[in-house]
Every structure is written in C-alpha cells, then in structure tokens.
Design a protein around this motif. Structure first.
Motif, PDB file in Angstrom:
ATOM      1  N   VAL A 145       0.859  -1.173   0.000  1.00 41.77           N
ATOM      2  CA  VAL A 145       0.000   0.000   0.000  1.00 41.77           C
ATOM      3  C   VAL A 145       0.904   1.234   0.000  1.00 41.77           C
ATOM      4  O   VAL A 145       1.845   1.320   0.796  1.00 41.77           O
ATOM      5  N   PRO A 146       0.648   2.203  -0.885  1.00 43.80           N
ATOM      6  CA  PRO A 146       1.474   3.419  -0.890  1.00 43.80           C
ATOM      7  C   PRO A 146       1.452   4.075   0.483  1.00 43.80           C
ATOM      8  O   PRO A 146       0.461   3.999   1.206  1.00 43.80           O
ATOM      9  N   ASN A 147       2.559   4.711   0.853  1.00 36.92           N
ATOM     10  CA  ASN A 147       2.617   5.329   2.173  1.00 36.92           C
ATOM     11  C   ASN A 147       2.982   6.804   2.142  1.00 36.92           C
ATOM     12  O   ASN A 147       3.148   7.420   3.173  1.00 36.92           O
ATOM     13  N   THR A 148       3.090   7.380   0.936  1.00 38.24           N
ATOM     14  CA  THR A 148       3.446   8.787   0.819  1.00 38.24           C
ATOM     15  C   THR A 148       2.591   9.441  -0.262  1.00 38.24           C
ATOM     16  O   THR A 148       2.386   8.870  -1.328  1.00 38.24           O
ATOM     17  N   LEU A 149       2.099  10.628   0.039  1.00 38.88           N
ATOM     18  CA  LEU A 149       1.397  11.440  -0.946  1.00 38.88           C
ATOM     19  C   LEU A 149       2.358  12.520  -1.399  1.00 38.88           C
ATOM     20  O   LEU A 149       2.855  13.298  -0.583  1.00 38.88           O
ATOM     21  N   LYS A 150       2.660  12.540  -2.687  1.00 35.39           N
ATOM     22  CA  LYS A 150       3.580  13.539  -3.255  1.00 35.39           C
ATOM     23  C   LYS A 150       2.766  14.554  -4.039  1.00 35.39           C
ATOM     24  O   LYS A 150       1.705  14.242  -4.578  1.00 35.39           O
ATOM     25  N   LEU A 151       3.288  15.778  -4.150  1.00 38.44           N
ATOM     26  CA  LEU A 151       2.620  16.790  -4.956  1.00 38.44           C
ATOM     27  C   LEU A 151       3.619  17.542  -5.798  1.00 38.44           C
ATOM     28  O   LEU A 151       4.803  17.616  -5.481  1.00 38.44           O
ATOM     29  N   SER A 152       3.107  18.082  -6.897  1.00 40.56           N
ATOM     30  CA  SER A 152       3.903  18.897  -7.802  1.00 40.56           C
ATOM     31  C   SER A 152       3.043  20.081  -8.209  1.00 40.56           C
ATOM     32  O   SER A 152       1.925  19.900  -8.687  1.00 40.56           O
ATOM     33  N   ALA A 153       3.554  21.274  -7.979  1.00 42.34           N
ATOM     34  CA  ALA A 153       2.813  22.483  -8.333  1.00 42.34           C
ATOM     35  C   ALA A 153       3.708  23.389  -9.163  1.00 42.34           C
ATOM     36  O   ALA A 153       4.814  23.720  -8.753  1.00 42.34           O
ATOM     37  N   GLY A 154       3.230  23.765 -10.338  1.00 46.79           N
ATOM     38  CA  GLY A 154       3.990  24.644 -11.211  1.00 46.79           C
ATOM     39  C   GLY A 154       5.313  24.025 -11.622  1.00 46.79           C
ATOM     40  O   GLY A 154       5.380  22.847 -11.950  1.00 46.79           O
ATOM     41  N   ASP A 155       6.389  24.827 -11.565  1.00 45.46           N
ATOM     42  CA  ASP A 155       7.714  24.366 -11.968  1.00 45.46           C
ATOM     43  C   ASP A 155       8.515  23.781 -10.804  1.00 45.46           C
ATOM     44  O   ASP A 155       9.646  23.359 -10.985  1.00 45.46           O
ATOM     45  N   ALA A 156       7.920  23.756  -9.617  1.00 42.38           N
ATOM     46  CA  ALA A 156       8.637  23.236  -8.447  1.00 42.38           C
ATOM     47  C   ALA A 156       8.806  21.729  -8.556  1.00 42.38           C
ATOM     48  O   ALA A 156       7.948  21.039  -9.098  1.00 42.38           O
ATOM     49  N   PRO A 157       9.921  21.203  -8.049  1.00 41.13           N
ATOM     50  CA  PRO A 157      10.104  19.744  -8.062  1.00 41.13           C
ATOM     51  C   PRO A 157       9.074  19.087  -7.138  1.00 41.13           C
ATOM     52  O   PRO A 157       8.595  19.712  -6.187  1.00 41.13           O
ATOM     53  N   PRO A 158       8.720  17.819  -7.385  1.00 40.11           N
ATOM     54  CA  PRO A 158       7.757  17.129  -6.518  1.00 40.11           C
ATOM     55  C   PRO A 158       8.232  17.122  -5.070  1.00 40.11           C
ATOM     56  O   PRO A 158       9.423  17.029  -4.791  1.00 40.11           O
ATOM     57  N   SER A 159       7.283  17.250  -4.156  1.00 34.83           N
ATOM     58  CA  SER A 159       7.618  17.216  -2.737  1.00 34.83           C
ATOM     59  C   SER A 159       6.598  16.357  -2.000  1.00 34.83           C
ATOM     60  O   SER A 159       5.531  16.054  -2.517  1.00 34.83           O
ATOM     61  N   THR A 160       6.931  15.970  -0.784  1.00 39.96           N
ATOM     62  CA  THR A 160       6.036  15.154   0.022  1.00 39.96           C
ATOM     63  C   THR A 160       4.968  16.037   0.632  1.00 39.96           C
ATOM     64  O   THR A 160       5.278  17.034   1.283  1.00 39.96           O
ATOM     65  N   ALA A 161       3.694  15.664   0.412  1.00 42.45           N
ATOM     66  CA  ALA A 161       2.579  16.419   0.978  1.00 42.45           C
ATOM     67  C   ALA A 161       2.117  15.800   2.279  1.00 42.45           C
ATOM     68  O   ALA A 161       1.665  16.505   3.176  1.00 42.45           O
TER      69      ALA A 161
END
Length: 104
Positions: free
Chosen positions: A8-24
């Motif tokens: 089961v996945p354990n991390t939610l990642k996000l990407s907004a605009g030109d920023a590199p993906p980060s952990t949400a």
C-alpha cells in the motif's frame, strides 16, 4: 509461486507549477486525509482553483480511494473528472486545481 502481497502506498507527493515534486503527507498511519485550501484540511494547498475541502483519500486494505467532496472545479484522475469514488493505483496521478498529486 505465491503472489506477493501488494504494498500500500505510504506517501502522498505533490507537484505544483515548476517546483520539483515534494512530500505532501505521510500516509503510513492515516485512515483518511482531506485535501483543500481550508486550514482545517490535513493537506493544505495554496491553489486558487481548489475548494476549501476539495477531496478526500481513504485507505482500503490494498490502496486508497479518492473522492471529490463537491468541489467547484472538480478532481481529476489521469486527466478525467471523477464523479464517484475512484480506487487509486500506486503512482497514479490526480489533480486538484493546478496541483498534481500521486501516491508513492
């Protein structure tokens, strides 16, 4: 040969605009999380196209289910607007406003 149990996945990642993906959010111990602009959400995003309480992720035995919470602009999975809860696969993307998320 026995099938391996699915992780089961354990991390939610996000990407907004030109920023590199980060952990949400760390999902390891979470049964559900609410995503939106409201300060009472578990994951608060600064996206003018997001509703205050936009969508919710709920843990199942083998994955997470994504549900739109009646948002004005909708929640999208792989580019398609969802009308009913959707079971997500690992690394499958979903979009809230201009913010892209995925489970890892």
């Amino acid at each position: 040969m026995a099938d391996k149990p699915k992780r089961v996945p354990n991390t939610l990642k996000l990407s907004a605009g030109d920023a590199p993906p980060s952990t949400a959010a760390d999902l390891e111990e979470r049964k559900s999380i609410v995503i939106g602009r409201g300060l009472d959400c578990d994951v608060v995003i600064k996206d003018v196209k997001a509703s205050r309480r936009h969508c919710q992720l709920t843990r199942t035995e083998s994955s997470f289910v994504l549900e739109d919470l009646g948002s004005k602009n909708g929640t999208y999975v792989d580019g398609e607007s969802i009308k009913a809860p959707v079971q997500l696969k690992p690394n499958q993307t979903f979009k809230v406003g201009d913010t892209m998320f995925y489970l890892a």
